[in-house]
Each structure stands twice: as structure tokens, then as C-alpha cells.
Design a protein around this motif. Structure first.
Motif, PDB file in Angstrom:
ATOM      1  N   ASN A 179       0.805  -1.223   0.000  1.00  0.00           N
ATOM      2  CA  ASN A 179       0.000   0.000   0.000  1.00  0.00           C
ATOM      3  C   ASN A 179       0.837   1.272   0.000  1.00  0.00           C
ATOM      4  N   TYR A 180       2.105   1.171  -0.348  1.00  0.00           N
ATOM      5  CA  TYR A 180       2.957   2.343  -0.482  1.00  0.00           C
ATOM      6  C   TYR A 180       2.940   2.760  -1.955  1.00  0.00           C
ATOM      7  N   ALA A 181       2.099   3.706  -2.283  1.00  0.00           N
ATOM      8  CA  ALA A 181       1.952   4.189  -3.664  1.00  0.00           C
ATOM      9  C   ALA A 181       1.384   3.124  -4.596  1.00  0.00           C
ATOM     10  N   ASP A 182       0.757   2.090  -4.022  1.00  0.00           N
ATOM     11  CA  ASP A 182       0.100   1.073  -4.833  1.00  0.00           C
ATOM     12  C   ASP A 182      -1.374   1.044  -4.451  1.00  0.00           C
ATOM     13  N   LYS A 183      -2.176   0.257  -5.177  1.00  0.00           N
ATOM     14  CA  LYS A 183      -3.627   0.287  -4.979  1.00  0.00           C
ATOM     15  C   LYS A 183      -4.138  -1.015  -4.388  1.00  0.00           C
ATOM     16  N   LYS A 184      -5.134  -0.881  -3.495  1.00  0.00           N
ATOM     17  CA  LYS A 184      -5.749  -2.041  -2.861  1.00  0.00           C
ATOM     18  C   LYS A 184      -7.253  -1.816  -2.823  1.00  0.00           C
ATOM     19  N   LYS A 185      -7.934  -2.219  -3.902  1.00  0.00           N
ATOM     20  CA  LYS A 185      -9.391  -2.072  -3.960  1.00  0.00           C
ATOM     21  C   LYS A 185     -10.072  -3.406  -4.245  1.00  0.00           C
ATOM     22  N   PHE A 186      -9.290  -4.491  -4.166  1.00  0.00           N
ATOM     23  CA  PHE A 186      -9.802  -5.836  -4.420  1.00  0.00           C
ATOM     24  C   PHE A 186     -10.365  -5.961  -5.836  1.00  0.00           C
ATOM     25  N   ASP A 187      -9.677  -5.283  -6.785  1.00  0.00           N
ATOM     26  CA  ASP A 187     -10.049  -5.376  -8.194  1.00  0.00           C
ATOM     27  C   ASP A 187      -9.082  -6.318  -8.908  1.00  0.00           C
ATOM     28  N   PHE A 188      -9.618  -7.147  -9.797  1.00  0.00           N
ATOM     29  CA  PHE A 188      -8.747  -7.957 -10.641  1.00  0.00           C
ATOM     30  C   PHE A 188      -8.513  -7.190 -11.938  1.00  0.00           C
ATOM     31  N   ILE A 189      -7.252  -7.012 -12.302  1.00  0.00           N
ATOM     32  CA  ILE A 189      -6.892  -6.203 -13.464  1.00  0.00           C
ATOM     33  C   ILE A 189      -6.063  -7.051 -14.423  1.00  0.00           C
ATOM     34  N   GLU A 190      -6.448  -7.045 -15.678  1.00  0.00           N
ATOM     35  CA  GLU A 190      -5.674  -7.750 -16.702  1.00  0.00           C
ATOM     36  C   GLU A 190      -4.514  -6.864 -17.156  1.00  0.00           C
ATOM     37  N   TYR A 191      -3.284  -7.354 -16.953  1.00  0.00           N
ATOM     38  CA  TYR A 191      -2.101  -6.598 -17.355  1.00  0.00           C
ATOM     39  C   TYR A 191      -1.391  -7.306 -18.498  1.00  0.00           C
ATOM     40  N   THR A 192      -0.927  -6.525 -19.458  1.00  0.00           N
ATOM     41  CA  THR A 192       0.084  -7.040 -20.372  1.00  0.00           C
ATOM     42  C   THR A 192       1.427  -6.832 -19.693  1.00  0.00           C
ATOM     43  N   ASP A 193       2.479  -7.433 -20.225  1.00  0.00           N
ATOM     44  CA  ASP A 193       3.803  -7.220 -19.638  1.00  0.00           C
ATOM     45  C   ASP A 193       4.162  -5.737 -19.647  1.00  0.00           C
ATOM     46  N   ALA A 194       3.779  -5.055 -20.713  1.00  0.00           N
ATOM     47  CA  ALA A 194       4.126  -3.634 -20.839  1.00  0.00           C
ATOM     48  C   ALA A 194       3.367  -2.785 -19.820  1.00  0.00           C
ATOM     49  N   THR A 195       2.037  -3.014 -19.688  1.00  0.00           N
ATOM     50  CA  THR A 195       1.263  -2.196 -18.745  1.00  0.00           C
ATOM     51  C   THR A 195       1.643  -2.520 -17.301  1.00  0.00           C
ATOM     52  N   TYR A 196       2.008  -3.772 -17.056  1.00  0.00           N
ATOM     53  CA  TYR A 196       2.456  -4.135 -15.704  1.00  0.00           C
ATOM     54  C   TYR A 196       3.751  -3.400 -15.373  1.00  0.00           C
ATOM     55  N   GLN A 197       4.682  -3.390 -16.331  1.00  0.00           N
ATOM     56  CA  GLN A 197       5.957  -2.715 -16.097  1.00  0.00           C
ATOM     57  C   GLN A 197       5.767  -1.208 -15.948  1.00  0.00           C
ATOM     58  N   ASP A 198       4.795  -0.648 -16.646  1.00  0.00           N
ATOM     59  CA  ASP A 198       4.503   0.783 -16.488  1.00  0.00           C
ATOM     60  C   ASP A 198       4.104   1.094 -15.048  1.00  0.00           C
ATOM     61  N   GLU A 199       3.273   0.203 -14.465  1.00  0.00           N
ATOM     62  CA  GLU A 199       2.857   0.385 -13.073  1.00  0.00           C
ATOM     63  C   GLU A 199       4.043   0.264 -12.126  1.00  0.00           C
ATOM     64  N   VAL A 200       4.896  -0.716 -12.376  1.00  0.00           N
ATOM     65  CA  VAL A 200       6.089  -0.893 -11.545  1.00  0.00           C
ATOM     66  C   VAL A 200       6.964   0.350 -11.614  1.00  0.00           C
ATOM     67  N   ASN A 201       7.141   0.886 -12.821  1.00  0.00           N
ATOM     68  CA  ASN A 201       7.971   2.088 -12.979  1.00  0.00           C
ATOM     69  C   ASN A 201       7.371   3.279 -12.238  1.00  0.00           C
ATOM     70  N   ARG A 202       6.034   3.392 -12.275  1.00  0.00           N
ATOM     71  CA  ARG A 202       5.379   4.506 -11.574  1.00  0.00           C
ATOM     72  C   ARG A 202       5.613   4.416 -10.070  1.00  0.00           C
ATOM     73  N   ILE A 203       5.453   3.209  -9.548  1.00  0.00           N
ATOM     74  CA  ILE A 203       5.628   3.018  -8.106  1.00  0.00           C
ATOM     75  C   ILE A 203       7.084   3.250  -7.710  1.00  0.00           C
ATOM     76  N   ARG A 204       7.988   2.775  -8.530  1.00  0.00           N
ATOM     77  CA  ARG A 204       9.411   2.939  -8.206  1.00  0.00           C
ATOM     78  C   ARG A 204       9.811   4.407  -8.198  1.00  0.00           C
ATOM     79  N   GLU A 205       9.255   5.195  -9.091  1.00  0.00           N
ATOM     80  CA  GLU A 205       9.567   6.629  -9.087  1.00  0.00           C
ATOM     81  C   GLU A 205       9.046   7.293  -7.821  1.00  0.00           C
ATOM     82  N   ARG A 206       7.907   6.801  -7.314  1.00  0.00           N
ATOM     83  CA  ARG A 206       7.359   7.348  -6.068  1.00  0.00           C
ATOM     84  C   ARG A 206       8.169   6.892  -4.862  1.00  0.00           C
ATOM     85  N   PHE A 207       8.791   5.729  -4.991  1.00  0.00           N
ATOM     86  CA  PHE A 207       9.562   5.152  -3.896  1.00  0.00           C
ATOM     87  C   PHE A 207      11.002   5.678  -3.864  1.00  0.00           C
ATOM     88  N   ARG A 208      11.529   6.066  -5.020  1.00  0.00           N
ATOM     89  CA  ARG A 208      12.933   6.459  -5.124  1.00  0.00           C
ATOM     90  C   ARG A 208      13.336   7.580  -4.157  1.00  0.00           C
TER      91      ARG A 208
END
Length: 662
Positions: free
Chosen positions: A121-150
């Protein structure tokens, strides 16, 4: 072939050698002692209250103290708490506990010695939603969170502040759940995403944790984390151990020992927090009792033959395959055997200690939820007919002397068993240890469909030796059921509780064991009045261990958080109130959470939830779904019961009649 390596040795006690992290002036990891920590429960804005509680915790043995910082104002007040502690001569390192507020983490990192972040829950989402990710969209989310964490990583590096990346099973983000599911692998990957960024920034003052209220999940996740760190060539970071929301009193201690002790046995763990729904100063002595058992373990242990083939999956639960003997093994739940052999005589009333209550007025027994399945009476068989369902085990010679009664089941030593004398046609118990499981003994057991092993050890390194014996049975295709026997010398009741939960629970978590029998060493003759409380305590402990290991549910389970400065009601009082109304609901799991942070996610394993959402307001959950919002606190327990009633899970309590005239 699967890499099953997760600890230095499965047979020799060795601490996993982690990198050293400096937290204030208290070093963690490496060859430093395993550290004790806990968390304050006072409102963080109450400076003096937080200071006084911290001082009590330090006096109780805490080497690190964690304080919640849910917003900027609490993060800022950590400075005032720290100043007052230092003024009073207390230099204990402080840890800021962060969940949803990165800006609070960045402020706290400039003040305290360590920050704890939850990647779910640190800059990530917890709404109990299932989301279909492609590898690219998943990595986009990881990059967004990492920039918030950096920025936090850079601040920690600049100020010399340590960090714990603490994954919780119940608060995995929707993104992680969508890709990995509600699994130990998802927990590990959640932490590794954050850890990889730390290493990119050349920041290594990191501690990791994989906490869960489900002991099976918790142990599997820590093991998998160690394996993944090694597999990816990452640093061997120190590990913080804990079973989250363990609960209170005996149940909380047993559950903590099952999870934490199992890992400590294999040399895993550098700091321990026992999470009890009690005052935080009560936690440190329990953690220390668990840790102290390993101070001289390597020196005290007898050598165990190394494991050449690991026949189990340490990262996923599978019960050992056994054949059924009467009601043991096969698909039966693990059974409890109570040792009453120390009693010089047995009367009806004495069976209360094994869960059987006798009424003279009704002339019948009533069994409670913790009624033993078997009693071991040794050389002195019980002189009356036992209640239905309770079976008696006697020494082999006593069985022969009594005329080989069909309602008694003999227990033989290996020497007696090897002579192949007269035996029971249905069920025979055989004492075995690792040394006695010779090729000829294994052949005899394999050919005997009536034999059940009572497995024991006198090795100080007990759980690994018993596990080694199970491995031998599996590798040699011996499918006889096994009762785990642990006999302890003169220990305090709490030591017996923690040691047995570790030794037996650690095996059950790997699917090893079809029952348990606990006993204390043979002492000089004692009065029956002294023995009966011990028998009662060990019987309850046996059932508690089976429940904590998720192998036999015999009572209601309460997944209750240990409280902190975020808590919106008195957790101890509320837990006691809910327990009083619901403790007859066998097998139902109820989560009791002080705030939304420890709410639906943290109690992922609960059937129902009672969660503080505001002053005097409670939200009620069915699993992870909110059913009723903002229920007045004075009505919430009744509403919780009504919810169970709607689901057909509620039964009216029927209290056992008190024995009359005994």
C-alpha cells in the motif's frame, strides 16, 4: 529440478549469515544476536505517553521500538518523542511504521533510525479489483511506483537510515494479486520489486519481512524469499520475523511459536517481533524466550545424518501420504493422545483433564471441544469403561498381562516389535526414533498395516531430527501414520508451550505428522492433584498447536492485531468481549482490527471481520467484503452475530453441564 535450498542446513544448526545493517547503534544481522522488538500502542501525538511506554518496552527487553506514523503530524512528532527519550538517557533505535503516506515516510526517515514501508500500500492500490495486465502495462505500473519510492531510498541513504520492506499477506496490492495470486510468491515479488530499486540506488541498509496470520503461508514465504535472494544474486539481507495478528494469551503465543520457531530452527531470522493483543511490554519476553533457545543449540545438538534427498516441497503444503489405521492417518485429522501414565490411580473425575466431564447425577460423560482421542495409561490401565470415542493405549506387557483386551491398544518398543510376538489385530503403536529406523525396522513397518509409529527424540536439535526421520520414511515408501512425541524436562509452562509449538508445529507445517502426544519427564512421585493440571495444560496445548498449524480446527480462531497508535478502540477489551460471545463457534475465523490499515487486507484469512473505521464506529466484513459500514460500537457485536446468523454459521451456545458431586 526444483531448487529446495532455503537454509544453511536441514540437519545441523547454523545461523543464516546475513549482511549487517546498522540501526542506530544496534547492529542487526551477521553474527550479531537475534534482536527483540515491539511496537507502541499509544497515540503517536501523545509524546509523554509514547515515551513512558517505550521505556517500559525497553525495560522488558526491546532492542528496537516501532511507532506508527500514519500522517505528517505523527511523523513530525517522532522528533519530540526521540528528544524526550534521549533526554532520559534512552538510546533505543526508533522505527517509523508507514503504510499509505510516502510523504510521512520521507519526513520520518530524517528523524528516526529506521522506517518500515509496506509495498502493498505504499503508492500502490488495494481495492480488491482484478486487473488484466500485459507485460508492458504491468511494467509501467512498476515504474510509476518505483519513481514514487525512489525519493525515500535517497533520503534513507543520505541520512544513514535503515529500512524494512515489510510485505503483509493480507495487504498485497491489486496489481500483485492479479499477476501472482494470493500466494507466497506474490508476497516475495512484492518485496523484491522495491528491493531491486534499492540495489539500483546502491542502498543496502535493508531488512525484509514476509508476515501473515496464516502460519503455513508465512513460513513458505520466508523460505521462498531466501531462495529467491540467492537465486537472483541479491544481497543476503537480514530478516525480521513475525506472525501478524497472532492474537492474545495462549493462542497468540502458540501461533507465534509455530511460525517464528519453525524458521529459527533452520537458522533463519535476525530480529523477532511477537504480535500479541496485549500490552507491548508483554511481547518482548515471549520473543526472547523463543530466541534464547538457540544460544547454545549448535553446541548442545547431537549430529544428524545429512539429507541427501529432500522429499517435500518446502514452499507449498502437502500432507505426507499415509494409509489409514483405525482413525489415524489417511484423510483423518491429526489426533491428540494425552499421557496420563504418571497418575497412580484414575477416577471418573480425572478425565476432565483430557476433555471428558463426568456428572455423577447424570452418570454420563460430556466431551468438550478439546477432548483427547487417545489416552496413554502406560502400565496402569484405567479401571473403568471409558466414554465413547476415547481410546486407551497401554504398554505392551500390561496389554499381555490383562489378557490382550481388544479395547486396549498396545504400544511396543522397537525391541518388542522386532520379536513379532502377539499383537492387536487392528492397531499397534511402536516407539521409534531416527536411530531405530533401520532397514529391517522399515521393512517390518512397511509390511504391517496395523502399525502406527510414535516418533520421539532426545536430541536438543529436536525438530530437524524428527524431520530427518520423516524424510527417511518417505524416501523408503513407508506409509504408516506417525504420532509426534515430545517429552520435556523441567521447564516453565510458557517454555513448554513455546518449545512444543515450535517442535511439533514446524513438522505439521510441512505436512508431517498424524497426531501429537506431549509429556513431561518422569519426575519423583507427585500427587495426582499436581499432575492433573499438567495433563490438562498439555492436552489444551496439543489442540492449540494443531489449530495454529492449520491442520485441525477445534475452536474459534481470533485474528486480532496487537494494537498501535492508529487503533480506534480498546483492542484487548473488545477481543475479550467478542470471544465471550463467539468462542463456541468451532472453526470460524474472526478478524478483529483496530483500524482500516489492519482491516480487510490484513485479515485475508478471516471469515468475518470487525474493523474500526472511526471513533465509536465499526465496519463489519464477510471475508474481504464490507457488509455493514459505520455500525455504532455498542451494537457491533450483535450485528456481527446477526451476520453469521444470516449465513447459517451461527449456533446458539450450549454450555457443558458442570460435573455434579465429584
Amino acid at each position: 529440478m526444483m531448487n529446495k535450498t532455503y537454509c544453511p542446513s536441514l540437519t545441523e544448526y547454523q545461523r543464516r549469515l546475513s549482511r549487517v545493517v546498522n540501526i542506530g547503534d544496534v547492529l542487526l544481522g551477521g553474527k550479531n544476536p537475534i534482536r527483540v522488538q515491539s511496537m507502541t500502542t499509544v497515540d503517536t501525538m501523545d509524546t509523554l505517553g509514547s515515551v513512558e511506554q517505550t521505556l517500559r518496552m525497553v525495560a522488558a527487553g526491546c532492542e528496537y521500538v516501532r511507532i506508527t506514523a500514519p500522517s505528517m503530524k505523527e511523523a513530525q512528532n517522532l522528533l519530540e518523542i526521540k528528544k524526550e527519550l534521549r533526554k532520559r538517557g534512552c538510546t533505543v533505535p526508533l522505527i517509523a511504521d508507514i503504510h499509505f503516506t510516502p510523504n510521512a515516510a520521507e519526513l520520518a526517515a530524517r528523524i528516526v533510525e529506521k522506517v518500515r514501508v509496506n509495498p502493498g500500500n505504499y503508492a500502490d492500490k488495494k481495492k480488491f479489483d482484478f486487473i488484466e495486465y500485459t507485460d508492458a502495462t504491468y511494467q509501467d505500473e512498476v515504474n510509476r511506483i518505483r519513481e514514487r519510492f525512489r525519493p525515500l531510498v535517497q533520503i534513507c541513504k543520505q541520512y544513514g537510515t535503515a529500512m524494512r520492506i515489510g510485505t503483509n499477506h493480507g495487504s498485497l496490492s491489486d496489481r500483485i494479486l492479479s499477476r501472482y495470486g494470493d500466494t507466497p510468491l506474490g508476497m516475495v515479488e512484492s518485496a523484491l520489486e522495491f528491493l531491486r530499486l534499492c540495489e539500483e540506488e546502491e542502498y543496502y541498509d535493508v531488512v525484509l519481512s514476509m508476515k501473515a496470520s496464516n502460519t503455513q503461508v508465512m513460513v513458505q514465504a520466508y523460505r521462498l524469499l531466501v531462495q529467491k535472494l540467492d537465486e537472483e544474486g541479491l544481497q543476503p539481507y537480514p530478516l525480521h520475523l513475525g506472525v501478524t495478528e497472532a492474537g492474545e494469551a495462549e493462542d497468540g503465543r502458540i501461533k507465534s511459536a509455530v511460525g517464528i520457531g519453525t524458521l529459527l530452527e533452520d537458522g533463519i531470522g535476525d530480529t523477532v517481533r511477537v504480535s500479541l493483543t496485549e500490552a507491548p511490554e508483554a511481547e518482548a519476553p515471549v520473543a526472547k524466550a523463543l530466541i534464547d533457545r538457540y544460544t547454545t543449540r549448535a553446541a548442545d545438538a547431537k549430529p544428524i545424518a545429512p539429507v541427501t534427498e529432500v522429499p517435500i516441497d518446502p514452499f507449498q503444503y502437502h500432507r505426507r501420504i499415509t494409509h489409514e489405521v483405525l482413525n489415524l492417518g489417511g484423510q483423518n485429522v491429526p489426533r491428540v493422545m494425552a499421557d496420563i501414565s504418571r497418575l497412580s490411580s484414575v477416577e471418573y473425575a480425572d478425565l476432565r483433564a483430557v476433555g471428558q466431564l463426568y456428572s455423577v447425577f447424570l452418570d454420563k460423560f460430556q466431551m468438550n471441544d478439546l477432548g483427547a482421542d487417545y489416552i496413554y495409561s502406560g502400565q496402569r490401565p484405567v479401571p473403568f469403561m471409558l466414554p465413547n470415542g476415547l481410546k486407551e493405549v497401554v504398554d505392551y506387557q500390561a496389554w499381555l498381562d490383562a489378557g490382550r483386551r481388544p479395547d486396549h491398544f498396545p504400544v511396543l518398543t522397537q525391541a518388542e516389535y522386532a520379536t513379532a510376538g502377539p499383537q492387536h489385530t487392528e492397531l499397534n503403536f511402536v516407539f521409534q526414533n531416527l536411530e531405530s529406523l533401520t532397514p529391517s525396522a522399515l521393512d517390518q513397518l512397511r509390511a504391517d498395516p496395523t502399525a502406527v509409529i510414535i516418533l520421539y527424540t532426545d536430541n536438543a536439535h529436536a525438530m530437524p531430527e524428527l524431520r530427518r526421520a520423516f524424510f527417511r520414511l518417505i524416501n523408503q515408501d513407508v506409509t504408516n501414520p506417525v504420532i509426534i512425541n515430545r517429552q520435556y524436562s523441567v521447564l516453565t509452562p510458557e517454555q513448554t508451550q513455546l518449545y512444543a509449538a515450535t517442535d511439533v508445529g514446524g513438522l505439521l507445517l510441512d505436512g508431517l505428522g498424524d497426531g501429537v502426544v506431549l509429556s513431561t519427564e518422569l519426575l519423583p512421585e507427585r500427587a495426582k492433584e499436581e499432575w492433573l493440571p499438567t495433563i490438562d495444560r498439555l492436552n489444551q496445548l496439543s489442540f492449540g498447536i494443531l489449530q495454529a498449524a492449520r491442520t485441525r480446527m477445534s475452536k474459534t480462531e481470533y485474528i486480532s492485531c496487537p494494537s498501535c497508535g492508529r487503533t480506534l478502540f480498546d483492542l484487548q477489551e473488545t477481543t475479550a468481549m467478542i470471544r465471550k460471545r463467539t468462542d463456541h463457534l468451532k472453526g470460524v475465523k474472526i478478524g478483529i482490527m483496530g483500524c482500516i490499515v489492519n482491516g480487510p487486507g490484513e485479515m485475508a484469512d478471516a471469515d468475518y471481520g470487525y474493523v474500526g473505521v472511526g471513533k465509536g464506529k465499526i465496519a463489519l466484513y464477510r471475508g474481504q467484503d464490507v457488509i455493514k459500514k459505520a455500525v455504532p460500537e455498542e451494537l457491533a457485536v450483535d450485528e456481527l452475530i446477526e451476520l453469521m446468523r444470516e449465513d447459517g454459521r451461527w449456533i446458539e451456545p450450549v454450555r457443558l453441564e458442570e460435573p455434579v458431586g465429584v
